[in-house]
Design a protein around this motif. Structure first.
Motif, short mmCIF file in Angstrom:
data_model
loop_
_atom_site.label_atom_id
_atom_site.label_comp_id
_atom_site.label_asym_id
_atom_site.label_seq_id
_atom_site.Cartn_x
_atom_site.Cartn_y
_atom_site.Cartn_z
N ASP A 158 0.88 -1.17 0.00
CA ASP A 158 0.00 0.00 0.00
C ASP A 158 0.92 1.22 0.00
OD1 ASP A 158 -1.48 2.23 0.80
OD2 ASP A 158 -2.83 1.03 2.06
N LEU A 159 1.05 1.87 -1.16
CA LEU A 159 2.06 2.92 -1.32
C LEU A 159 1.70 4.19 -0.55
CD1 LEU A 159 3.11 2.48 -5.07
CD2 LEU A 159 3.95 1.30 -3.03
N GLU A 160 0.41 4.45 -0.38
CA GLU A 160 0.01 5.62 0.42
C GLU A 160 0.38 5.39 1.90
OE1 GLU A 160 -1.40 9.35 1.53
OE2 GLU A 160 -0.85 8.58 -0.44
N LEU A 161 0.10 4.17 2.37
CA LEU A 161 0.49 3.81 3.75
C LEU A 161 2.01 3.94 3.90
CD1 LEU A 161 0.00 2.47 6.58
CD2 LEU A 161 0.33 0.27 5.43
N ALA A 162 2.75 3.50 2.89
CA ALA A 162 4.22 3.57 2.94
C ALA A 162 4.68 5.02 3.08
CB ALA A 162 4.81 2.94 1.67
N ALA A 163 4.14 5.91 2.24
CA ALA A 163 4.55 7.31 2.27
C ALA A 163 4.20 7.96 3.61
CB ALA A 163 3.90 8.07 1.11
N GLN A 164 2.98 7.70 4.09
CA GLN A 164 2.55 8.28 5.38
C GLN A 164 3.44 7.76 6.52
OE1 GLN A 164 0.09 10.51 5.87
NE2 GLN A 164 -1.21 10.39 4.05
N SER A 165 3.77 6.47 6.47
CA SER A 165 4.59 5.86 7.53
C SER A 165 6.00 6.46 7.55
CB SER A 165 4.69 4.35 7.33
OG SER A 165 3.41 3.77 7.36
N ILE A 166 6.57 6.67 6.35
CA ILE A 166 7.91 7.25 6.26
C ILE A 166 7.91 8.67 6.83
CG2 ILE A 166 9.68 8.09 4.66
CD1 ILE A 166 8.90 5.60 2.87
N ALA B 153 9.85 9.63 10.17
CA ALA B 153 11.07 10.43 9.97
C ALA B 153 10.99 11.77 10.67
CB ALA B 153 11.30 10.64 8.48
N PHE B 154 9.78 12.36 10.72
CA PHE B 154 9.70 13.76 11.14
C PHE B 154 8.94 14.00 12.44
CE2 PHE B 154 9.90 14.09 6.31
CZ PHE B 154 11.28 14.23 6.31
N GLU C 294 5.64 15.33 -1.45
CA GLU C 294 4.37 16.10 -1.36
C GLU C 294 3.94 16.25 0.10
OE1 GLU C 294 2.11 14.57 -5.43
OE2 GLU C 294 1.16 14.18 -3.49
N LEU C 295 3.92 15.13 0.82
CA LEU C 295 3.48 15.15 2.23
C LEU C 295 4.42 15.99 3.09
CD1 LEU C 295 2.54 11.37 2.64
CD2 LEU C 295 0.94 13.28 2.69
N THR C 296 5.72 15.88 2.81
CA THR C 296 6.71 16.62 3.60
C THR C 296 6.53 18.12 3.42
OG1 THR C 296 8.27 14.79 3.40
CG2 THR C 296 9.20 16.93 3.99
N LYS C 297 6.23 18.53 2.21
CA LYS C 297 6.07 19.96 1.93
C LYS C 297 4.81 20.54 2.58
CE LYS C 297 9.05 20.26 -2.11
NZ LYS C 297 9.19 20.27 -3.58
N GLU C 298 3.91 19.66 3.00
CA GLU C 298 2.68 20.13 3.68
C GLU C 298 2.90 20.33 5.18
OE1 GLU C 298 -0.27 17.16 2.90
OE2 GLU C 298 -0.22 17.49 0.73
N PHE D 16 15.38 26.68 17.52
CA PHE D 16 16.25 25.85 16.68
C PHE D 16 15.40 25.06 15.68
CE2 PHE D 16 18.15 26.39 20.92
CZ PHE D 16 19.26 27.15 20.55
N PHE D 17 14.97 25.74 14.61
CA PHE D 17 14.02 25.13 13.69
C PHE D 17 14.70 24.69 12.40
CE2 PHE D 17 11.58 27.99 16.41
CZ PHE D 17 10.61 27.12 16.89
N ILE D 18 14.44 23.44 12.02
CA ILE D 18 14.99 22.88 10.77
C ILE D 18 13.83 22.30 9.97
CG2 ILE D 18 16.48 21.09 9.78
CD1 ILE D 18 18.34 21.43 12.18
N GLN D 19 13.78 22.63 8.69
CA GLN D 19 12.70 22.10 7.84
C GLN D 19 12.90 20.60 7.60
OE1 GLN D 19 9.97 23.82 6.74
NE2 GLN D 19 10.77 25.43 8.08
N PRO D 20 11.81 19.83 7.56
CA PRO D 20 11.93 18.39 7.28
C PRO D 20 12.58 18.19 5.91
CG PRO D 20 9.63 19.10 7.17
CD PRO D 20 10.41 20.25 7.73
N THR D 21 13.57 17.32 5.87
CA THR D 21 14.47 17.23 4.71
C THR D 21 14.47 15.83 4.12
OG1 THR D 21 15.84 18.99 5.65
CG2 THR D 21 16.89 17.56 4.03
N VAL D 22 14.33 15.77 2.79
CA VAL D 22 14.33 14.49 2.08
C VAL D 22 15.45 14.50 1.04
CG1 VAL D 22 13.00 12.91 0.60
CG2 VAL D 22 11.82 14.28 2.34
N PHE D 23 16.29 13.48 1.08
CA PHE D 23 17.32 13.28 0.06
C PHE D 23 17.00 12.02 -0.73
CE2 PHE D 23 19.89 15.89 3.03
CZ PHE D 23 20.36 16.84 2.13
#
Length: 515
Positions: free
Chosen positions: A300-308, A312-313, A342-346, A396-403
């Motif tokens: 379930d790719l939506e579940l995967a993205a939400q879980s990550i 992570a954040f 997409e989710l991270t940018k929200e 001390f704020f850092i934006q959530p970061t994806v590489f």
């Protein structure tokens, strides 16, 4: 009969009544911001000139409180108080020791939102994360009290005619508890009460960034009826007080949660025999993690993205269980990566006092500098897809970061960052994904998102982590439900909130009587 254990429920802040209750907790905490807190040694309050100043990581100028700082001399006084307390506490009935924990849990439950608000101010935790931290502290007290009642009569062993044999668990002795800032209440309280309910006095050295919640917890334990000298509160420098207590001949065990490097240092120092020491010190260590979520092509790719994203954040990635590596099968790599971006940018980042912010600050300037330096490394090693910036002007704020497109050997795929940074890498097939997941010196948590039962069973056998989750994120172990602790450089394989955790603080004694 020991009552069945149920974990403390999390608060639903969508309910207006609960929201208002939390805001009342915030008011309570704001009423005592900036106060001074003494050491507690043998039940006596000791103030020192030298203070540890605790500030709000969301707002650097706001002082949460000042805690007296112990030195070697005061650490020695505390040690002698604990040695003295051991004479009586080890003979105190397990039922009485458990009752202290039940009472302490009840006190915290009544003040739940106050403690959560304090975690928001001192550790920078968003509402839900702070609430979960407080709930977990309550869980540890309740769970370990019940566990003590289960093991108080030892384990049945065989006897023969005219012979009666017993196998009992007895306390070890004085313990040094060195607790972390990331679960400033749950882990600090859990490691402390596990030692205490097992019959051992404790010297508690909390993290220097979050000592106020520890001071408040010590007050709760006193109110719950804990005798003087059983819990001694000695915040101070790791290099001075920490080393002194780890090395001390009267220290019987050290319970540590923190970084790999400090854990290794404690392990090494504890192995040395000091003059007058007549035992091998036991070390219970929970160190670090470099945790992976594997996404299968049948998932379930939506579940995967939400879980990550949540793993992570959540709490700015400042969990040893946080997802810092996403290993995705190449067939679905782009879909999962794009959805995570997409989710991270929200996600919103800011002062956690504002309930609408998903992420708060990182803990302090050192953490900010370290994470930002890893982000610079990541820009050289992979492709920056989201985040990558920080602002430490107010907090001390850092934006959530994806590489993306990282080599599995890249530094940001191997080294613990302890911040809101996740790296993506491709796997050719499921076996390759598990191979990458295991390609780290840590072995704490991991998750596999898959609909393929065969691959699930393969991961159950071959994914070498202490806590493995299927079709969910890799953070959020619940006491008594998912006992927590990892392999390899993640620590000593202890399982906090598990059925055998108290035994790490005890030793077995066989007695045999002939009739």
């Amino acid at each position: 009969m020991v009552q069945p254990y149920q974990h403390e429920p999390f608060t639903n802040f969508k309910v207006e009544e609960n929201r208002q209750a939390f805001l009342e907790g915030v008011k309570t905490v704001e009423g005592y911001l900036g106060q001074d807190y003494p050491l507690v040694i043998g039940g006596k309050r000791v103030s020192t000139e030298d203070k540890i100043v605790s500030t709000n990581p969301s707002n650097k100028v706001e002082v949460v409180g000042r805690v007296s700082k112990a030195n070697k001399e005061l650490a020695e006084v505390a040690m002698q108080a604990a040695v003295e307390a051991f004479k009586t506490w080890r003979k105190t009935k397990p039922e009485v020791r458990a009752d202290v924990l039940f009472k302490a849990a009840a006190i915290v439950r009544r003040r739940k939102h106050e403690f959560s608000a304090l975690l928001m101010k001192e550790a920078g935790k968003p509402w839900n994360e702070a609430d979960a931290d407080t709930a977990e502290a309550i869980d540890f007290m309740e769970f370990y009290a019940r566990q003590m009642l289960r093991i108080k009569d030892g384990v049945r062993v065989e006897s023969r005619p005219n012979e009666y044999n017993r196998y009992d668990y007895i306390p070890l002795g004085v313990g040094v508890v060195i607790s972390p800032w990331n679960f400033a209440f749950a882990i600090m309280a859990g490691t402390t009460v596990a030692a205490i309910v097992s019959g051992n006095p404790v010297l508690l050295k909390p993290a220097s960034t979050t000592p106020i919640v520890a001071a408040k917890f010590v007050e709760v334990m006193e109110e719950a009826g804990l005798p003087k000298g059983v819990l001694n509160f000695v915040p101070g420098s790791g290099a001075e007080v920490g080393d002194y207590l780890v090395d001390h001949k009267d220290t019987r065990f050290i319970s540590f949660t923190g970084s790999r490097d400090v854990g290794l240092r404690i392990f090494e120092r504890a192995a040395k025999l000091n003059k007058g020491q007549i035992w091998l010190k036991r070390v219970i260590a929970e160190m670090g993690g470099k945790d992976t979520i594997v996404v299968d092509k049948e998932a379930d790719l939506e579940l995967a993205a939400q879980s990550i994203v949540s793993s992570a954040f959540g709490f700015s990635g400042q969990k040893c269980s946080a997802c810092s590596r996403a290993v995705i099968l190449e067939d679905v790599y782009d879909q999962v990566l794009n959805r995570v971006v997409e989710l991270t940018k929200e996600l919103t980042v800011g002062d956690p006092a504002d309930q609408s912010n998903f992420m708060g600050p990182v803990i302090d300037q050192n953490a900010f500098d370290k994470i930002m330096s890893y982000i610079e490394i990541g820009k050289q090693e992979g492709k920056l897809m989201a985040g990558g910036t920080g602002d430490n002007s107010k907090g001390f704020f850092i934006q959530p970061t994806v590489f993306a497109d990282l080599d599995s050997e890249a530094r940001i795929m191997q080294e613990e960052i302890f911040g809101p940074v996740v790296g993506f890498t491709k796997a050719k097939d499921f076996d390759h994904a598990i191979e990458i997941a295991n390609n780290t010196e840590y072995g704490l948590t991991g998750a596999v998102i898959t609909k393929n039962r065969e691959n699930m069973e393969k991961a159950r056998e071959d994914f070498h982590v202490g806590n493995l989750y299927f079709n969910r994120g890799c953070t959020g172990a619940i006491v008594g439900y998912q006992p927590f602790g990892g392999f390899n450089m993640s620590g000593t394989d202890s399982k906090a909130g598990g059925p055998d955790y108290l035994l790490l603080h005890m030793q077995a004694k066989t007695t045999s009587e002939m009739f």
